[in-house]
Each structure stands twice: as C-alpha cells, then as structure tokens.
Design a protein around this motif. Structure first.
Motif, PDB file in Angstrom:
ATOM      1  N   GLU A  87       0.819  -1.212   0.000  1.00 28.39           N
ATOM      2  CA  GLU A  87       0.000   0.000   0.000  1.00 28.39           C
ATOM      3  C   GLU A  87       0.856   1.268   0.000  1.00 28.39           C
ATOM      4  OE1 GLU A  87      -3.875  -1.729   2.457  1.00 28.39           O
ATOM      5  OE2 GLU A  87      -2.386  -0.479   3.473  1.00 28.39           O
ATOM      6  N   ALA A 124       2.421   1.815  -3.313  1.00 24.36           N
ATOM      7  CA  ALA A 124       1.406   2.213  -4.288  1.00 24.36           C
ATOM      8  C   ALA A 124       1.074   3.693  -4.177  1.00 24.36           C
ATOM      9  CB  ALA A 124       0.145   1.373  -4.105  1.00 24.36           C
ATOM     10  N   PRO A 127       2.246   4.491  -8.036  1.00 26.10           N
ATOM     11  CA  PRO A 127       1.075   3.677  -8.390  1.00 26.10           C
ATOM     12  C   PRO A 127       1.165   3.023  -9.761  1.00 26.10           C
ATOM     13  CG  PRO A 127       0.544   6.025  -8.495  1.00 26.10           C
ATOM     14  CD  PRO A 127       1.878   5.913  -7.821  1.00 26.10           C
ATOM     15  N   ALA A 179       4.387  -3.728 -10.224  1.00 28.76           N
ATOM     16  CA  ALA A 179       4.717  -4.394  -8.966  1.00 28.76           C
ATOM     17  C   ALA A 179       5.070  -5.852  -9.216  1.00 28.76           C
ATOM     18  CB  ALA A 179       3.547  -4.290  -7.993  1.00 28.76           C
ATOM     19  N   THR A 187       0.339  -3.344 -11.891  1.00 35.67           N
ATOM     20  CA  THR A 187       0.991  -2.171 -11.322  1.00 35.67           C
ATOM     21  C   THR A 187       0.753  -2.174  -9.810  1.00 35.67           C
ATOM     22  OG1 THR A 187      -0.948  -0.751 -11.507  1.00 35.67           O
ATOM     23  CG2 THR A 187       0.537  -0.878 -13.434  1.00 35.67           C
ATOM     24  N   TYR A 188       1.419  -1.279  -9.121  1.00 32.46           N
ATOM     25  CA  TYR A 188       1.210  -1.200  -7.672  1.00 32.46           C
ATOM     26  C   TYR A 188      -0.248  -0.837  -7.349  1.00 32.46           C
ATOM     27  CZ  TYR A 188       5.825  -2.148  -5.815  1.00 32.46           C
ATOM     28  OH  TYR A 188       6.971  -2.783  -5.422  1.00 32.46           O
ATOM     29  N   ALA A 189      -0.822   0.091  -8.104  1.00 38.26           N
ATOM     30  CA  ALA A 189      -2.224   0.443  -7.873  1.00 38.26           C
ATOM     31  C   ALA A 189      -3.141  -0.741  -8.172  1.00 38.26           C
ATOM     32  CB  ALA A 189      -2.612   1.645  -8.733  1.00 38.26           C
TER      33      ALA A 189
END
Length: 520
Positions: free
Chosen positions: A22, A25, A29, A33, A44-46
């Motif tokens: 989190e 992100a 974001p 990831a 992606t991180y988001a």
C-alpha cells in the motif's frame, strides 16, 4: 482509489506485510509491482492494491477472518501473490505448501486445518482427496474457474466484494511456511507481521534495493526464502518483482533477458545453470547487479566463477523457515580475496547472532558451534509447543547448523549437525569435501553422504559433470587429497547424471543415502 491512513499512533500499522504494498502504491502507483513471466501478465502497484482488496473481500465473504488459515496450493503466478496479500489484509494466515508435495497434502491439511484451500486446476484431485480425508475445509477455490465442488476465483474477484476493516495487528501471525523436513516431518513455522517486516527492510537496505530494480525469482513461492528475498524487501522499495513457474536454463535465461532483470534470486542449482548458460551464450541476459543465493551453502568455486567469469557479485544468504529473515547476509560487492569466499556475511542489524557451544556459552572466534540467533524470529511451530520450546530455548533460535564467526563478524556455515559423517572416529564436514570437488574442472555439483559398512561408515561423494565434461573419480580423489583435513582412503566418488533435489531446491541427501547401497 481511497487510501487508508494509519490509525495507530505508535506507527505499528506500518509493520504489516501488506502495508508495504500500500505504501509503495501511494508513491509509485503506475510502476509494475508484479510480473508473471510465464504468461506475460503484470500488475501495477495500484492494480495490485485493488486486487488485494478484491481478494480480501472474497475471502471475508466466505467467512474467513483473523487467525483463519488460507492454504495456497498452486504453481507460481499472480493469483498466488494476490491470495497471500488478501489473506494478510484481513488478518488471516497464508499457509503455503509446495505442489510437489501433492501425495502428502492431507498431512498439511490435518496439521493446520485451513478454512479454505485456493488451488490451480491441475491440483484438483489431491486437493479434493485431502479435504475429504481430513474434513473441516469450508471452501475450495479454483484459480482457473469453476470446478465441481469448488468456487471460481475469477468470479469471486470480479464481484469486488467490500473488504472488512483491517485488524492492523502487527503481532499477529501472517504467514505459515513449512520446513523442508530434513530432520523429521515438516513443521509449520509461524511468522508474525512485525519482526518479518523489520527483517525484510534490513535485507533491502543491505542489498541496496531501489525503485528501479527488477527482481527475478524462479523458485517456488511456497518457500519462505521467496518471501524474504524476492517479495517483501522489493515491496518496501517499490521495485518490480518477477516470478516464474517453469524454469529451465534456456527458458530462464530468455525470461531474465525479457524482464531486463537487475537482481536474480535463486538457489545454488539455478545459479549454476545461469552461469553455464551465460557462458554458453557469451554474455549475461540482462543488466544484473548481483545474484542472491539461498536454500543451501554456496560453493566458493561458484562465487569465484561469478566474479571472474561474469564480473558479478554472488551474494550468499543463510536463513531458515523459522526465521522470517536471515542469520547472515553478504554484500552486493565483489570479494577479491579467495580465502574469504566461503564466508556468508555478517548478521543484519535487527538481530543478534552468536555461535553457541554445547554448554550454551558463546564460542571463541573461529571455533565451530551451533549458529543461533535472538531478536526476532518465528512465533513458533504451528501446534507444536514442545518443539518450539526446544528450538527457542533461553530465547535463542537454535539453527541445528554448525558454523563459526570471524573477527569481522562474518558467519561461515559448515553444515547441519545431522549431516556430519563420522569416519574412523573423525567427524567429516561434508561441505569440505563438496567444496573441494566443486572446485575441480568439469565438476558441477557434489554431495557427500555416509552409509554403514562392515568396517564402519563408508563416505561416498556423488558428483555431476558440467556439460561436455567427463571427470574421472580416481583423478578427482587424488586432486582433493591435499586440500581437505581427512584421510580419504575410504572415500568413494561416484559420477551421477543428476542429483535428487527436494522441492525447495536442496540436494536430497536422504535419497542419496537410500540409493547408495546400489552398485554404481
């Protein structure tokens, strides 16, 4: 999306495994990831946070709550990672079992009693059989769509069910990873959020992992080594994590090139294959900064080969499932001194490591004893209080491994106490023979075991050859005679096409010993 803020005035909210995702992100974001290299799929991180929330909502809708076990029995992939994250998010425990243990799955189900089992479609038969045999499993969830008697994970994720409030218990158990079973039946090591997150942040700093790194790990996600070497340190830094399910030296090299990887996280076997394939092709596959090895001691000859032939540091780690971190870890730097290549590295700053004698006193520098640690390790073995007490006596986690420490604080691991081979009253450290053999031209891997004979223990070394080589056992024995402190008269050397491996990538010495009585 709406980011949740910490409601813990002491900051313990930031000591949660999934909080690492989190937090990154919020910073990056749109950075990738996770990449599943076998299928070319990314998050992606988001996107990963959104997937974690959907998984958390799905599990909660099935009655999974804090402390419940979620058994993941699957091949490496994005759904595997998201299931782990979703479990942590709602305070449940991700319990991981290697798919190579399909025949023994009922043992693991009986041991930790999961509320749900999440699996890949090809594992349906052993999953159903284990669930029937043990009972108590509320739901089966197939990652690849609906199956008889199982819910569809894609359908559950598509529903985007609301997740409950985060319990935010940093001291709660989050991860249950099983030992390799080299000294008895596998035991579930319970790792809590806080000490594991602290350890992995220290690991990331030691390895200098940054946002622009692309980490690549082809070994099984069920191993705690993947958790602390290819997952949590990278999440803390906002780096990209590549996972792979079907490694071979050729396809793995190609996948490393496609991922443009900067870090390679493997075991000595796959690192040896990376070395040999890179030499065959005449170059490294990608802009690697270093290789990181775990799961077993690294032969100094392999470190030397990475240094001299690839110009690449091979960083050695030494840890256990019980730890949620490492006893010792090297630095991502080239070591110019050949005499120091057998050393692992120093302890990390979050832990105290010592060599203990049989009298439980700290051994003198250079003296061999049991490698032990205090300052943050497992909460215990699941359902085994007596074995937990024995392994953590007087506040020290006892590794069962023998080693020494030098004046620089570097740890050298000599081998497991249970693997000592006693020949004519003299204790042989198998690693001494194995390292000497591995340094010989034409030798790829070596493993020493002992079997009973009419005149006592017979030491037998199994050796595999490098591609295109044919080492001679008699010549090998003569070559190493002056480099080890033992009388090698009774040593037998046998050439093997390959060595049996455990699912965690270690040489299966018990299998070697069982087969050693068969004439070579």
């Amino acid at each position: 999306m709406l980011w949740r803020q910490s409601n813990d005035p002491n900051g313990r909210r930031f000591m949660l495994m999934h909080r690492l995702l989190e937090t990154s992100a919020m910073r990056v974001p749109d950075r990738i990831a996770f990449r599943w290299v076998d299928r070319g799929r990314t998050l992606t991180y988001a996107d990963a946070v959104a997937a974690m929330e959907a998984m958390a909502g799905a599990l909660a809708s099935l009655g999974v709550g804090p402390g419940d076990r979620v058994l993941v029995f699957a091949h490496n992939g994005l759904d595997y990672l998201v299931t782990m994250l979703g479990s942590w998010r709602i305070g449940a425990i991700s319990a991981l079992v290697n798919v190579k243990y399909a025949e023994d799955l009922a043992y693991y189900v009986e041991d930790h009693r999961p509320k749900v089992i999440v699996y890949t479609h090809d594992m349906a038969e052993p999953v159903r059989a284990a669930a029937r045999a043990v009972g108590g499993v509320a739901h089966l969830i197939c990652m690849d769509g609906p199956q008889d008697g199982a819910l569809s994970l894609p359908e559950l994720m598509a529903a985007k069910l609301a997740a409950p409030a985060d319990p935010a218990r940093a001291d709660a158990i989050a991860h249950l990873s099983y030992t390799s079973g080299t000294t008895g039946r596998p035991k579930g090591a319970c790792l809590a959020h806080e000490p594991t997150v602290t350890a992995c942040r220290c690991i990331g700093e030691r390895l200098r992992i940054r946002q622009d790194d692309r980490s690549f790990g082809p070994t099984a996600l069920s191993s705690s080594y993947q958790l602390v070497a290819n997952l949590l340190p990278q999440l803390a830094s906002g780096a990209t994590i590549n996972v792979m399910g079907q490694w071979t030296r050729e396809t793995g090299w190609d996948a490393l090139a496609a991922a443009d990887a900067t870090l390679f996280v493997g075991n000595p076997v796959v690192l040896t294959e990376l070395l040999e394939e890179s030499e065959r092709r005449g170059r490294l596959p990608s802009p690697l900064r270093f290789g990181l090895s775990g799961g077993g001691p690294v032969p100094p000859a392999l470190k030397q080969a990475f240094r001299d032939r690839l110009g690449l540091p091979l960083v050695e780690s030494y840890g256990q499932s019980e730890l949620g971190g490492f006893f010792a870890l090297g630095f991502p730097e080239l070591e110019p001194d050949d005499a120091k290549l057998m050393r692992v590295g120093p302890a990390l700053p979050d832990k105290e490591v010592a060599i203990l004698t049989s009298a439980d006193t700290v051994a003198a520098l250079g003296r061999v004893g049991e490698i032990s640690l205090r300052g943050g390790f497992m909460a215990g073995y699941w359902g085994r209080p007596e074995q937990t007490a024995a392994a953590t006596r007087d506040g020290w986690l006892r590794s069962g491994d023998l080693g020494s420490m030098d004046a620089d604080g570097f740890v050298t691991m000599r081998g497991r106490r249970s693997e000592l081979v006693t020949v004519d009253g003299v204790d042989w450290f198998p690693r001494d023979i194995e390292e000497a053999l591995a340094a010989e031209p034409g030798v790829s891997l070596a493993a020493l075991i002992g079997i009973p004979g009419p005149e006592g223990t017979v030491p037998i070394a199994f050796v595999t050859a490098k591609p295109g080589e044919a080492p001679d056992p008699t010549a090998l024995k003569a070559a190493i005679a002056g480099r080890v402190p033992y009388d090698l008269t009774r040593l037998e050397i046998r050439i093997a096409k390959e060595l049996p491996m455990t699912p965690t990538g270690k040489i299966a010495k018990a299998t070697l010993a069982a087969n050693a009585a068969v004439a070579p």
